[in-house]
Design a protein around this motif. Structure first.
Motif, PDB file in Angstrom:
ATOM      1  N   CYS A 130       1.641 -14.471   1.198  1.00  0.00           N
ATOM      2  CA  CYS A 130       2.180 -13.600   0.143  1.00  0.00           C
ATOM      3  C   CYS A 130       3.202 -14.350  -0.700  1.00  0.00           C
ATOM      4  O   CYS A 130       3.287 -14.142  -1.917  1.00  0.00           O
ATOM      5  CB  CYS A 130       2.819 -12.365   0.759  1.00  0.00           C
ATOM      6  SG  CYS A 130       1.659 -11.230   1.554  1.00  0.00           S
ATOM      7  N   HIS A 147       0.677 -14.100  -3.934  1.00  0.00           N
ATOM      8  CA  HIS A 147       0.627 -12.684  -3.588  1.00  0.00           C
ATOM      9  C   HIS A 147      -0.704 -12.043  -4.002  1.00  0.00           C
ATOM     10  O   HIS A 147      -1.328 -11.309  -3.230  1.00  0.00           O
ATOM     11  CB  HIS A 147       1.806 -11.973  -4.268  1.00  0.00           C
ATOM     12  CG  HIS A 147       1.965 -10.545  -3.829  1.00  0.00           C
ATOM     13  ND1 HIS A 147       2.738  -9.632  -4.501  1.00  0.00           N
ATOM     14  CD2 HIS A 147       1.441  -9.858  -2.777  1.00  0.00           C
ATOM     15  CE1 HIS A 147       2.696  -8.471  -3.891  1.00  0.00           C
ATOM     16  NE2 HIS A 147       1.917  -8.584  -2.839  1.00  0.00           N
ATOM     17  N   GLN A 148      -1.146 -12.341  -5.202  1.00  0.00           N
ATOM     18  CA  GLN A 148      -2.367 -11.723  -5.724  1.00  0.00           C
ATOM     19  C   GLN A 148      -3.584 -12.126  -4.908  1.00  0.00           C
ATOM     20  O   GLN A 148      -4.470 -11.299  -4.646  1.00  0.00           O
ATOM     21  CB  GLN A 148      -2.549 -12.112  -7.190  1.00  0.00           C
ATOM     22  CG  GLN A 148      -3.692 -11.373  -7.884  1.00  0.00           C
ATOM     23  CD  GLN A 148      -3.753 -11.668  -9.371  1.00  0.00           C
ATOM     24  OE1 GLN A 148      -3.011 -12.502  -9.871  1.00  0.00           O
ATOM     25  NE2 GLN A 148      -4.655 -10.986 -10.077  1.00  0.00           N
ATOM     26  N   GLN A 196      -3.776 -10.102  -1.743  1.00  0.00           N
ATOM     27  CA  GLN A 196      -4.275  -8.759  -2.010  1.00  0.00           C
ATOM     28  C   GLN A 196      -5.786  -8.763  -2.200  1.00  0.00           C
ATOM     29  O   GLN A 196      -6.497  -7.877  -1.718  1.00  0.00           O
ATOM     30  CB  GLN A 196      -3.596  -8.188  -3.260  1.00  0.00           C
ATOM     31  CG  GLN A 196      -2.140  -7.794  -3.064  1.00  0.00           C
ATOM     32  CD  GLN A 196      -1.529  -7.214  -4.325  1.00  0.00           C
ATOM     33  OE1 GLN A 196      -1.727  -7.731  -5.415  1.00  0.00           O
ATOM     34  NE2 GLN A 196      -0.767  -6.146  -4.173  1.00  0.00           N
ATOM     35  N   THR A 197      -6.279  -9.792  -2.887  1.00  0.00           N
ATOM     36  CA  THR A 197      -7.721  -9.912  -3.129  1.00  0.00           C
ATOM     37  C   THR A 197      -8.478 -10.080  -1.812  1.00  0.00           C
ATOM     38  O   THR A 197      -9.600  -9.591  -1.657  1.00  0.00           O
ATOM     39  CB  THR A 197      -8.005 -11.110  -4.050  1.00  0.00           C
ATOM     40  OG1 THR A 197      -7.283 -10.954  -5.270  1.00  0.00           O
ATOM     41  CG2 THR A 197      -9.492 -11.234  -4.349  1.00  0.00           C
ATOM     42  N   TYR A 237      -5.574  -7.868   2.295  1.00  0.00           N
ATOM     43  CA  TYR A 237      -4.370  -7.615   3.087  1.00  0.00           C
ATOM     44  C   TYR A 237      -3.484  -6.576   2.397  1.00  0.00           C
ATOM     45  O   TYR A 237      -3.326  -6.597   1.171  1.00  0.00           O
ATOM     46  CB  TYR A 237      -3.576  -8.899   3.291  1.00  0.00           C
ATOM     47  CG  TYR A 237      -4.254  -9.895   4.208  1.00  0.00           C
ATOM     48  CD1 TYR A 237      -4.244  -9.716   5.585  1.00  0.00           C
ATOM     49  CD2 TYR A 237      -4.900 -11.015   3.688  1.00  0.00           C
ATOM     50  CE1 TYR A 237      -4.863 -10.626   6.428  1.00  0.00           C
ATOM     51  CE2 TYR A 237      -5.524 -11.930   4.528  1.00  0.00           C
ATOM     52  CZ  TYR A 237      -5.501 -11.725   5.893  1.00  0.00           C
ATOM     53  OH  TYR A 237      -6.115 -12.629   6.720  1.00  0.00           O
ATOM     54  N   ASP A 238      -2.907  -5.702   3.197  1.00  0.00           N
ATOM     55  CA  ASP A 238      -1.939  -4.730   2.686  1.00  0.00           C
ATOM     56  C   ASP A 238      -0.595  -5.452   2.579  1.00  0.00           C
ATOM     57  O   ASP A 238       0.235  -5.399   3.495  1.00  0.00           O
ATOM     58  CB  ASP A 238      -1.843  -3.534   3.631  1.00  0.00           C
ATOM     59  CG  ASP A 238      -0.951  -2.421   3.092  1.00  0.00           C
ATOM     60  OD1 ASP A 238      -0.234  -2.670   2.095  1.00  0.00           O
ATOM     61  OD2 ASP A 238      -0.946  -1.327   3.672  1.00  0.00           O
ATOM     62  N   THR A 239      -0.385  -6.140   1.474  1.00  0.00           N
ATOM     63  CA  THR A 239       0.784  -7.012   1.338  1.00  0.00           C
ATOM     64  C   THR A 239       2.097  -6.239   1.394  1.00  0.00           C
ATOM     65  O   THR A 239       3.097  -6.754   1.902  1.00  0.00           O
ATOM     66  CB  THR A 239       0.709  -7.813   0.029  1.00  0.00           C
ATOM     67  OG1 THR A 239       0.578  -6.905  -1.074  1.00  0.00           O
ATOM     68  CG2 THR A 239      -0.482  -8.754   0.035  1.00  0.00           C
ATOM     69  N   MET A 240       2.124  -5.021   0.885  1.00  0.00           N
ATOM     70  CA  MET A 240       3.344  -4.225   0.945  1.00  0.00           C
ATOM     71  C   MET A 240       3.769  -3.980   2.390  1.00  0.00           C
ATOM     72  O   MET A 240       4.943  -4.097   2.754  1.00  0.00           O
ATOM     73  CB  MET A 240       3.141  -2.889   0.218  1.00  0.00           C
ATOM     74  CG  MET A 240       4.272  -1.881   0.428  1.00  0.00           C
ATOM     75  SD  MET A 240       5.884  -2.447  -0.174  1.00  0.00           S
ATOM     76  CE  MET A 240       5.771  -1.925  -1.888  1.00  0.00           C
TER      77      MET A 240
END
Length: 327
Positions: A193, A197-198, A201-202, A205-208
């Motif tokens: 991340c 980060h992007q 997400q792609t 992964y639930d990065t938040m």
């Protein structure tokens, strides 16, 4: 195979060994003050190690982690003020309130990025600083004295040596946890991340969720450091929550080496040793000149930080070579 010298392991091992034997040496030479000051170094190193999880591995530039340091300290002070001296209860309160607050603030802060993230973490820390200052029942801006250290049953932390080794054990456990976390899937996702980060997400992964978990873990370690700091000085001060303290922790992480397990410890040692030497020594100089140096020791620290960042881009510890196995 060609094994290069692992200077990181040597320096890290030597530093931790020095901490392990320091109380013995201090007793032998009759300088018990060394134990107290070294305990402070351990506690600040612990707080820096906590920030390193968010900053060094997660890329979350927080200027608000002093909030959690102060929260840990005030959990001890307020509990003691109301007659609760049991250390386990105080620690449970500190971690419970700190964890809940970190979850709420993390959910808010992590929806921003860049300068907005930095400023909103700073804003929350300052908000709680001014809140504490208004609490006249708990000392207000004068702070809150603590009559006695936390009671842990058979563990007598009123003894400075016992308290030192408790702080040392917690720091070692935190460093071992960090080392394991970095190599685990969770740590790899957090670093991913930070890098892109992007892309994470792609990949689905639930990065938040991952970043929030890292932020909360980071905050809880700082809460424990605040808990220990309050017990060390027997005082909870609003100054612990000031953004300057967050800045000092950030400098420790950067100077030592972001994203390395031992970097924050090295940074804390260097900064606090500079303070000890230049803020309290006369150097055999005239009274006026020695006083000038003592009053402006942070200028020396500034020079060290500037030179450190210019000469060793990855920090004092982070720039040391690791062992590489080559066929």
């Amino acid at each position: 195979m060609n094994n290069q010298l692992n200077l990181r392991a040597l320096v890290g091992g030597a530093l931790m060994l020095s901490f392990a034997v320091l109380p013995i040496v201090a007793h032998l030479i009759g300088e018990s003050y060394f134990i107290t000051y070294a305990t402070r170094i351990l506690i600040m190193a612990l707080a820096a190690a906590g920030l390193n999880i968010a900053l060094g591995y997660g890329g979350m530039i927080s200027l608000g982690h002093a909030l959690y340091l102060g929260l840990g300290a005030y959990a001890v002070g307020i509990c003691a003020h109301h007659g609760i001296g049991n250390g386990w209860i105080q620690l449970l309160v500190a971690l419970g309130v700190g964890g809940a607050l970190a979850c709420v603030l993390g959910l808010i802060c992590l929806r921003t990025k860049g300068m907005a993230f930095i400023m909103i973490t700073l804003a929350f820390a300052q908000m709680f600083y001014f809140l504490v200052v208004t609490l006249d029942d708990y000392g207000g801006d004068d702070g809150l004295p603590i009559a006695a250290r936390s009671a842990f049953g058979g563990l007598n932390i009123e003894n400075s040596t016992v308290f030192y080794y408790l702080s040392f054990a917690i720091l070692v456990a935190t460093l071992l946890f960090t080392a394991r976390m970095v190599k685990a899937r969770f740590g790899r996702v957090i670093r991913g991340c930070h890098s892109n980060h992007q892309r994470m997400q792609t990949l689905g992964y639930d990065t938040m969720r991952y970043r929030l978990a890292a932020y909360v873990i980071s905050a809880l370690i700082c809460v424990i450091a605040g808990f220990l700091l309050a017990n060390l000085v027997r005082f909870a001060s609003p100054s612990y929550l000031m953004w300057i303290v967050s800045g000092e922790l950030m400098v420790m992480v950067i100077l030592g080496g972001m994203g390395t397990v031992m970097g924050p410890v090295v940074g804390a040692v260097v900064i606090l040793l500079i303070e000890a030497v230049f803020a309290n020594s006369s150097f055999g100089l005239s009274t006026e000149l020695a006083t000038f140096i003592n009053d402006h020791w942070m200028a020396v620290l500034g020079i060290v930080v500037v030179l450190g960042t210019m000469l060793v881009e990855k920090g004092l510890y982070g720039s040391l070579p690791e062992r590489r196995n080559r066929a």
